[in-house]
Motif scaffolding. Structure first.
Motif, short mmCIF file in Angstrom:
data_model
loop_
_atom_site.label_atom_id
_atom_site.label_comp_id
_atom_site.label_asym_id
_atom_site.label_seq_id
_atom_site.Cartn_x
_atom_site.Cartn_y
_atom_site.Cartn_z
N ALA A 165 7.41 17.59 -2.72
CA ALA A 165 6.31 16.76 -2.24
C ALA A 165 4.98 17.10 -2.89
N LEU A 166 4.71 18.40 -3.14
CA LEU A 166 3.36 18.74 -3.61
C LEU A 166 3.05 18.24 -5.03
N PRO A 167 3.79 18.46 -6.06
CA PRO A 167 4.95 19.33 -6.21
C PRO A 167 4.57 20.74 -6.68
N ILE A 168 5.54 21.64 -6.61
CA ILE A 168 5.39 23.01 -7.07
C ILE A 168 6.23 23.19 -8.33
N THR A 169 5.69 23.87 -9.32
CA THR A 169 6.43 24.10 -10.55
C THR A 169 6.45 25.58 -10.88
N GLN A 170 7.50 26.02 -11.53
CA GLN A 170 7.60 27.40 -11.98
C GLN A 170 6.83 27.56 -13.28
N ARG A 218 12.20 9.90 9.72
CA ARG A 218 12.69 9.17 8.55
C ARG A 218 13.11 10.10 7.42
N GLY A 219 12.54 11.28 7.37
CA GLY A 219 12.90 12.24 6.33
C GLY A 219 12.34 11.91 4.96
N SER A 220 11.41 10.97 4.89
CA SER A 220 10.82 10.62 3.60
C SER A 220 9.81 11.68 3.18
N LEU A 221 9.46 11.67 1.90
CA LEU A 221 8.43 12.55 1.40
C LEU A 221 7.23 11.72 0.95
N PRO A 222 6.04 12.27 1.04
CA PRO A 222 4.86 11.49 0.68
C PRO A 222 4.78 11.25 -0.82
N PRO A 223 4.38 10.07 -1.23
CA PRO A 223 4.16 9.85 -2.67
C PRO A 223 2.88 10.56 -3.09
N PRO A 224 2.81 11.02 -4.33
CA PRO A 224 1.59 11.70 -4.78
C PRO A 224 0.45 10.72 -4.98
N ALA A 225 -0.75 11.17 -4.66
CA ALA A 225 -1.95 10.38 -4.92
C ALA A 225 -2.54 10.79 -6.26
N ARG A 226 -3.12 9.87 -6.98
CA ARG A 226 -3.69 10.19 -8.30
C ARG A 226 -4.98 10.97 -8.16
N ILE A 227 -5.78 10.61 -7.17
CA ILE A 227 -7.05 11.30 -6.96
C ILE A 227 -7.23 11.51 -5.46
N ARG A 230 -2.84 21.00 -6.39
CA ARG A 230 -2.15 20.04 -5.54
C ARG A 230 -2.34 20.39 -4.07
N SER A 231 -3.53 20.11 -3.59
CA SER A 231 -3.85 20.33 -2.19
C SER A 231 -3.27 19.18 -1.37
N LEU A 232 -3.39 19.28 -0.06
CA LEU A 232 -2.89 18.23 0.82
C LEU A 232 -3.70 16.95 0.74
N LEU A 233 -4.86 17.02 0.06
CA LEU A 233 -5.64 15.82 -0.17
C LEU A 233 -4.95 14.86 -1.13
N LEU A 234 -3.89 15.34 -1.79
CA LEU A 234 -3.22 14.54 -2.82
C LEU A 234 -1.80 14.12 -2.44
N ASN A 235 -1.37 14.36 -1.23
CA ASN A 235 0.01 14.04 -0.86
C ASN A 235 0.14 13.71 0.63
N TYR A 236 0.35 14.73 1.46
CA TYR A 236 0.64 14.47 2.87
C TYR A 236 -0.49 13.73 3.59
N LEU A 237 -1.74 14.11 3.35
CA LEU A 237 -2.83 13.48 4.10
C LEU A 237 -3.06 12.02 3.73
N PRO A 238 -3.18 11.66 2.45
CA PRO A 238 -3.33 10.22 2.16
C PRO A 238 -2.13 9.40 2.61
N ALA A 239 -0.94 9.99 2.54
CA ALA A 239 0.24 9.26 3.00
C ALA A 239 0.20 9.07 4.51
N ALA A 240 -0.29 10.06 5.24
CA ALA A 240 -0.43 9.92 6.69
C ALA A 240 -1.41 8.80 7.02
N VAL A 241 -2.52 8.76 6.31
CA VAL A 241 -3.52 7.71 6.52
C VAL A 241 -2.90 6.33 6.22
#
Length: 557
Positions: free
Chosen positions: A125-130, A527-536, A182-193
């Motif tokens: 969701a964030l995403p995290i990379t190695q 629903r088990g969905s994941l938030p889509p990433p926001a561009r900004i 990749r803070s929550l401003l770019l994924n979970y929060l905008p998707a919640a809104v």
């Protein structure tokens, strides 16, 4: 007249523990309101400055306790906005820790293997990379080279950073101006809104009480956007489900203050606080020895002199994360960057003739600040923190208009905690002082006591009702419909950065929260969905009502 509203779910806090349930519950059809005590900032408002009113003072909260100080986020997105985005998974042995209890601290249902699928969801969701060695900064490279020279191993740290956008400006602690972190401003929060959740900044929750209809009444104040000590409005929101995710330094205080109207709290609320066993050392590097011993050269005749360049931790040594070692002797060593104003105050001068944290010797090492290398220890502490009676409002008494407060946390490190620190301090000296590479001293505890940027365990999960405030579903014991999903739910120190684990636990809690909401008449499903990433990063309109029930607006600084 106090404004009174209703919602299905009320979430207190918008960090990892709050944003993740808010998104899933809103996506599942519930009406969701998120109350956040700090401001809502986006990329264009993140400043490369420490002046008053900048993002650095608006988005941080530094809470001084007795023997322990907590630095955390105070903004929409919480700790995800001011963290360094290092995202390792907790080692397997962590989940078997006993601490001083003499029995397993974690619920038996939670192991590393059981949590891995939830880690995987957050990573996607964030995403995290190695990271690879090509991603490691100058500071990380120097630390890794020193580890290799001492016969130790080092590893690139997995991170929630878009390296294509990152400029290595090293201002991550003040929010990312380039939206590379990749803070929550770019994924979970905008998707919640997007799913209808309302996020209300500058709303500080004071207490929770039961309603006559079996729901909960959440009382809040609205704080001034410039002077957080000033209350500009009050209100109450009635909710069938309450998710408390205000952070390990605030969640227990809210629950303590609620006891009079909510009923007796489990005995573990406000006890067993952990600072994640954290401690910092500063190595004052000898540039000539870095060149001659490690063979490093970054051009223009410089071996290093690059403390200010980078993006926080990029390399760590995990040699001591060995489950066969005895408890309180396991820890990680992570290269870290603390900007001037934090590290410069508490760093000690090696071989000082007199005080080590101020005076002529300190002034000399400050002159050489570009040659500093900060090493961060995350060890196994003894959960020795205890919260006293709550202040009249908030989680702490505010000392200044922004950023600084004094809390009711008492922390006296036990012999177990001090033993782990001593082992790690000695290990850092062995690595960094070999062949004259540097001189090392830990940050002083004499000025303000211990400190943590990863507070944990003040309202923790577990199987024993006497020593854990939450059951293994994250529900507060004896208070059905109230869930705690932030760092306070983590039972103890993790020996690594905890954000990934907090997020995974929050993901794991959501199906349990959905079932509880359904039982309380909320039309919601998982629903088990994941938030889509926001561009900004972006802000949504904030619907606020004043004492008269009419709309009001929150001005910006």
């Amino acid at each position: 007249m106090t404004a009174h509203e209703r919602t299905d779910v009320l979430v207190i806090g918008s960090g990892f523990g709050g944003a993740i349930p808010a998104y899933h519950l809103a996506a599942g059809g519930a009406s969701v309101v998120v109350l956040e005590r700090g401001p809502w900032l986006s990329a264009d408002e993140f400043d490369h400055d420490f002046k008053f009113g900048s993002s650095s003072t608006r988005a941080f909260e530094f809470t001084m306790g007795e023997g322990m100080n907590v630095l955390g986020g105070n903004c929409v997105g919480g700790g995800s906005v001011v963290y360094f985005a290092a995202m390792p998974r907790a080692p397997r042995f962590v989940f078997e820790r006993q601490g001083s209890l003499g029995r397993r601290m974690w619920p038996k249902s939670i192991t590393r293997e059981a949590l891995d699928p939830w880690y995987d969801r957050v990573a996607q969701a964030l995403p995290i990379t190695q990271s690879t060695w090509d991603d490691v900064t100058y500071s990380g490279g120097v630390f890794a080279a020193a580890c290799d020279h001492a016969g130790r191993t080092a590893n690139p740290v997995a991170a929630a950073i878009d390296t294509d956008l990152c400029t290595n400006c090293n201002w991550m602690m003040s929010g990312c101006k380039f939206d590379a972190k990749r803070s929550l401003l770019l994924n979970y929060l905008p998707a919640a809104v997007d799913h209808g959740a309302q996020i209300r900044p500058l709303h500080e929750v004071q207490r929770i009480e039961r309603s006559s209809e079996g729901a909960y009444l959440v009382h809040y104040t609205v704080v001034d956007p410039v002077d957080y000590r000033v209350q500009v409005d009050v209100g109450v929101i009635e909710a069938k489900i309450v998710v408390v995710a205000a952070g390990a330094a605030a969640t227990p205080v809210i629950l303590q203050r609620s006891e009079e109207t909510l009923g007796a709290m489990p005995p573990a609320v406000g006890r067993y606080f952990s600072g994640n066993g954290e401690r910092l050392n500063t190595a004052i590097l000898n540039e000539d020895r870095v060149r001659d011993v490690l063979g490093l050269d970054r051009g223009d005749g410089l071996a290093y002199a690059a403390n200010q360049i980078g993006r926080g931790p990029s390399a760590a040594s995990w040699d001591r994360l060995d489950g066969s070692l005895p408890e309180f002797s396991r820890y990680s060593l992570e290269q870290l960057y603390f900007p001037p104003g934090f590290g410069t105050i508490l760093a000690q001068a090696p071989d000082a003739d007199g005080p080590s944290w101020f005076g002529p010797d300190k002034k000399e090492i400050l002159r050489r600040w570009q040659s500093w290398l900060t090493i961060f220890i995350m060890s196994e502490d003894d959960n020795e923190g205890v919260f006293g009676p709550p202040p009249e409002t908030g989680n702490a008494d505010r000392i200044s208009m922004q950023m600084l407060s004094r809390g009711n946390l008492r922390y006296e490190p036990t012999a177990n905690t001090r033993h782990g620190w001593a082992l790690a301090d000695a290990d850092i000296r062995d690595i960094m002082e070999r062949d004259g590479l540097s001189r090392v001293l830990p940050w002083t505890n004499e000025v303000i006591g211990a400190y943590t940027v990863h507070p944990l365990a003040s309202c923790r999960m577990g199987d024993d009702p006497e020593t854990s405030a939450l059951d293994d579903t994250n529900e507060l014991r004896d208070h059905p419909g109230i869930f705690v999903t932030d760092g306070s739910a983590v039972p103890g120190a993790l020996t690594v950065n905890p954000a990934f684990t907090i997020a995974a636990i929050a993901e794991r809690a959501v199906p349990n929260i959905v079932r509880a909401a359904q039982a309380r008449g909320v039309d919601v499903r998982y629903r088990g969905s994941l938030p889509p990433p926001a561009r900004i990063s972006r802000k949504a309109p904030v619907p606020l009502t004043g004492r008269d029930g009419q709309p009001v607006t929150v001005p910006s600084v």
